[in-house]
Design a protein around this motif. Structure first.
Motif, PDB file in Angstrom:
ATOM      1  N   LYS A 132       0.816  -1.224   0.000  1.00  0.00           N
ATOM      2  CA  LYS A 132       0.000   0.000   0.000  1.00  0.00           C
ATOM      3  C   LYS A 132       0.842   1.263   0.000  1.00  0.00           C
ATOM      4  CE  LYS A 132      -0.518   0.335   4.969  1.00  0.00           C
ATOM      5  NZ  LYS A 132       0.440   1.447   5.053  1.00  0.00           N
ATOM      6  N   ASP A 133       2.111   1.175   0.394  1.00  0.00           N
ATOM      7  CA  ASP A 133       2.977   2.364   0.356  1.00  0.00           C
ATOM      8  C   ASP A 133       4.440   1.912   0.285  1.00  0.00           C
ATOM      9  OD1 ASP A 133       3.716   1.571   2.937  1.00  0.00           O
ATOM     10  OD2 ASP A 133       2.368   2.993   3.914  1.00  0.00           O
ATOM     11  N   ALA A 134       5.350   2.900   0.276  1.00  0.00           N
ATOM     12  CA  ALA A 134       6.773   2.583   0.091  1.00  0.00           C
ATOM     13  C   ALA A 134       7.327   1.728   1.239  1.00  0.00           C
ATOM     14  CB  ALA A 134       7.564   3.878  -0.037  1.00  0.00           C
ATOM     15  N   THR A 135       6.820   1.937   2.453  1.00  0.00           N
ATOM     16  CA  THR A 135       7.300   1.168   3.612  1.00  0.00           C
ATOM     17  C   THR A 135       6.915  -0.301   3.473  1.00  0.00           C
ATOM     18  OG1 THR A 135       6.904   3.140   4.924  1.00  0.00           O
ATOM     19  CG2 THR A 135       7.327   1.125   6.132  1.00  0.00           C
ATOM     20  N   ALA A 136       5.656  -0.519   3.088  1.00  0.00           N
ATOM     21  CA  ALA A 136       5.203  -1.892   2.890  1.00  0.00           C
ATOM     22  C   ALA A 136       5.993  -2.550   1.758  1.00  0.00           C
ATOM     23  CB  ALA A 136       3.706  -1.911   2.585  1.00  0.00           C
ATOM     24  N   GLU A 137       6.219  -1.788   0.692  1.00  0.00           N
ATOM     25  CA  GLU A 137       6.973  -2.339  -0.446  1.00  0.00           C
ATOM     26  C   GLU A 137       8.385  -2.744  -0.007  1.00  0.00           C
ATOM     27  OE1 GLU A 137       6.499  -0.259  -4.127  1.00  0.00           O
ATOM     28  OE2 GLU A 137       8.313  -1.145  -4.970  1.00  0.00           O
ATOM     29  N   ALA A 138       9.012  -1.897   0.823  1.00  0.00           N
ATOM     30  CA  ALA A 138      10.369  -2.213   1.305  1.00  0.00           C
ATOM     31  C   ALA A 138      10.359  -3.495   2.139  1.00  0.00           C
ATOM     32  CB  ALA A 138      10.911  -1.050   2.122  1.00  0.00           C
ATOM     33  N   PHE A 139       9.312  -3.687   2.945  1.00  0.00           N
ATOM     34  CA  PHE A 139       9.192  -4.907   3.757  1.00  0.00           C
ATOM     35  C   PHE A 139       9.151  -6.145   2.849  1.00  0.00           C
ATOM     36  CE2 PHE A 139       6.231  -8.082   5.600  1.00  0.00           C
ATOM     37  CZ  PHE A 139       6.951  -8.454   6.742  1.00  0.00           C
ATOM     38  N   TYR A 140       8.330  -6.082   1.795  1.00  0.00           N
ATOM     39  CA  TYR A 140       8.213  -7.255   0.916  1.00  0.00           C
ATOM     40  C   TYR A 140       9.483  -7.453   0.085  1.00  0.00           C
ATOM     41  CZ  TYR A 140       3.317  -7.549   2.203  1.00  0.00           C
ATOM     42  OH  TYR A 140       2.152  -7.694   2.914  1.00  0.00           O
ATOM     43  N   ARG A 141      10.092  -6.374  -0.373  1.00  0.00           N
ATOM     44  CA  ARG A 141      11.356  -6.525  -1.126  1.00  0.00           C
ATOM     45  C   ARG A 141      12.427  -7.153  -0.237  1.00  0.00           C
ATOM     46  NH1 ARG A 141      11.740  -4.339  -6.192  1.00  0.00           N
ATOM     47  NH2 ARG A 141      10.145  -2.853  -6.795  1.00  0.00           N
ATOM     48  N   HIS A 142      12.440  -6.763   1.035  1.00  0.00           N
ATOM     49  CA  HIS A 142      13.374  -7.343   2.013  1.00  0.00           C
ATOM     50  C   HIS A 142      13.205  -8.869   2.071  1.00  0.00           C
ATOM     51  CE1 HIS A 142      15.810  -7.366   5.730  1.00  0.00           C
ATOM     52  NE2 HIS A 142      14.943  -8.256   6.190  1.00  0.00           N
ATOM     53  N   HIS A 143      11.972  -9.338   1.811  1.00  0.00           N
ATOM     54  CA  HIS A 143      11.695 -10.780   1.865  1.00  0.00           C
ATOM     55  C   HIS A 143      11.752 -11.439   0.482  1.00  0.00           C
ATOM     56  CE1 HIS A 143      10.315  -9.552   5.860  1.00  0.00           C
ATOM     57  NE2 HIS A 143      10.595 -10.785   6.201  1.00  0.00           N
ATOM     58  N   GLY A 144      12.323 -10.751  -0.501  1.00  0.00           N
ATOM     59  CA  GLY A 144      12.592 -11.391  -1.798  1.00  0.00           C
ATOM     60  C   GLY A 144      11.572 -11.145  -2.886  1.00  0.00           C
ATOM     61  N   PHE A 145      10.579 -10.275  -2.629  1.00  0.00           N
ATOM     62  CA  PHE A 145       9.564  -9.998  -3.651  1.00  0.00           C
ATOM     63  C   PHE A 145      10.105  -8.996  -4.670  1.00  0.00           C
ATOM     64  CE2 PHE A 145       7.089 -12.008  -0.452  1.00  0.00           C
ATOM     65  CZ  PHE A 145       5.908 -12.432  -1.033  1.00  0.00           C
ATOM     66  N   THR A 146       9.640  -9.133  -5.936  1.00  0.00           N
ATOM     67  CA  THR A 146      10.012  -8.178  -6.989  1.00  0.00           C
ATOM     68  C   THR A 146       8.743  -7.668  -7.674  1.00  0.00           C
ATOM     69  OG1 THR A 146      10.235 -10.014  -8.539  1.00  0.00           O
ATOM     70  CG2 THR A 146      12.263  -9.189  -7.553  1.00  0.00           C
ATOM     71  N   ALA A 147       8.882  -6.541  -8.359  1.00  0.00           N
ATOM     72  CA  ALA A 147       7.720  -5.904  -8.984  1.00  0.00           C
ATOM     73  C   ALA A 147       7.214  -6.726 -10.167  1.00  0.00           C
ATOM     74  CB  ALA A 147       8.095  -4.504  -9.444  1.00  0.00           C
ATOM     75  N   TYR A 148       5.895  -6.671 -10.401  1.00  0.00           N
ATOM     76  CA  TYR A 148       5.320  -7.231 -11.631  1.00  0.00           C
ATOM     77  C   TYR A 148       4.203  -6.298 -12.086  1.00  0.00           C
ATOM     78  CZ  TYR A 148       0.972  -8.876  -9.451  1.00  0.00           C
ATOM     79  OH  TYR A 148      -0.242  -8.935  -8.819  1.00  0.00           O
ATOM     80  N   GLY A 149       3.814  -6.446 -13.346  1.00  0.00           N
ATOM     81  CA  GLY A 149       2.718  -5.629 -13.866  1.00  0.00           C
ATOM     82  C   GLY A 149       3.105  -4.168 -13.964  1.00  0.00           C
TER      83      GLY A 149
END
Ligand SMILES: CC(C)(COP(=O)(O)OP(=O)(O)OC[C@H]1O[C@@H](n2cnc3c(N)ncnc32)[C@H](O)[C@@H]1OP(=O)(O)O)[C@@H](O)C(=O)NCCC(=O)NCCS
Length: 165
Positions: A132-149
């Motif tokens: 939902k925001d940059a902080t949440a995105e950083a949390f998921y990227r920290h766990h190995g997620f990458t952007a799609y779409g």
């Protein structure tokens, strides 16, 4: 042996009135909407419970979804069958109460969602989230997620990668 300080359970009649994660929209969803969505079978919801006080420390929701092959990042698209859409599990919402931050509860909830998705009879090859925001995105990227779409905040990680298998 010391019992674990938290346990994970399906959301039932747990008291959610005091839950505060810093996002009014997430708090409101959890307090007023989650049970209805569970009854209508559009999501499941699990909570982390403080073993000592039984307070809800965090929650996540998990649903089936599919994403178009064309939205996958190229490194992932090369590893899956060329079907028009591919089945995934969506962690629609995940939040930890402000009083319980920084104690790995967010990570444990995310890993629990991944394990449930991996163990389901309904096959999914990846987990997606909508940060939902940059902080949440950083949390998921920290766990190995990458952007799609093309929309901002959409992130994906293959289950094999998340489970290290
Ligand atoms: C994002 C959130 C779920 C993290 O929960 P948490 O329990 O405090 O996080 P954890 O203690 O599990 O963090 C574990 C790891 O993630 C890292 N981490 C936590 N938040 C992070 C962030 N915003 N960016 C990058 N890394 C982060 C920690 O540094 C830690 O790293 P380590 O394992 O290498 O030491 C929580 O801050 C939250 O509920 N925020 C508000 C709602 C929200 O944004 N939800 C996201 C999806 S909509």
């Amino acid at each position: 042996m010391t019992p674990p300080p938290f346990r994970i359970a399906r959301l039932a009649k747990h008291d959610r009135s005091g839950f505060r994660c810093g996002s009014e929209a997430l708090d409101r969803y959890f307090r007023t909407q989650a049970s209805q969505d569970i009854r209508k079978r559009v999501t499941s919801c699990h909570v982390a419970l403080d073993a000592a006080t039984h307070q809800v420390a965090g929650f996540y929701t998990l649903s089936a979804a599919d994403i178009p092959l064309t939205e996958l990042p190229s490194e992932l698209a090369g590893k899956v069958p060329r079907y028009p859409t591919l089945p995934v599990a969506r962690v629609g919402r995940l939040a930890v109460d402000e009083r319980y931050r920084g104690r790995k509860i967010g990570s444990v909830l995310l890993f629990d969602a991944v394990q449930r998705a991996a163990g389901s009879e309904v096959a999914v090859f990846a987990v997606v989230v909508d940060a939902k925001d940059a902080t949440a995105e950083a949390f998921y990227r920290h766990h190995g997620f990458t952007a799609y779409g093309s929309a901002p905040g959409l992130l994906i990680a293959p289950i094999k990668q998340l489970l290290g298998s």
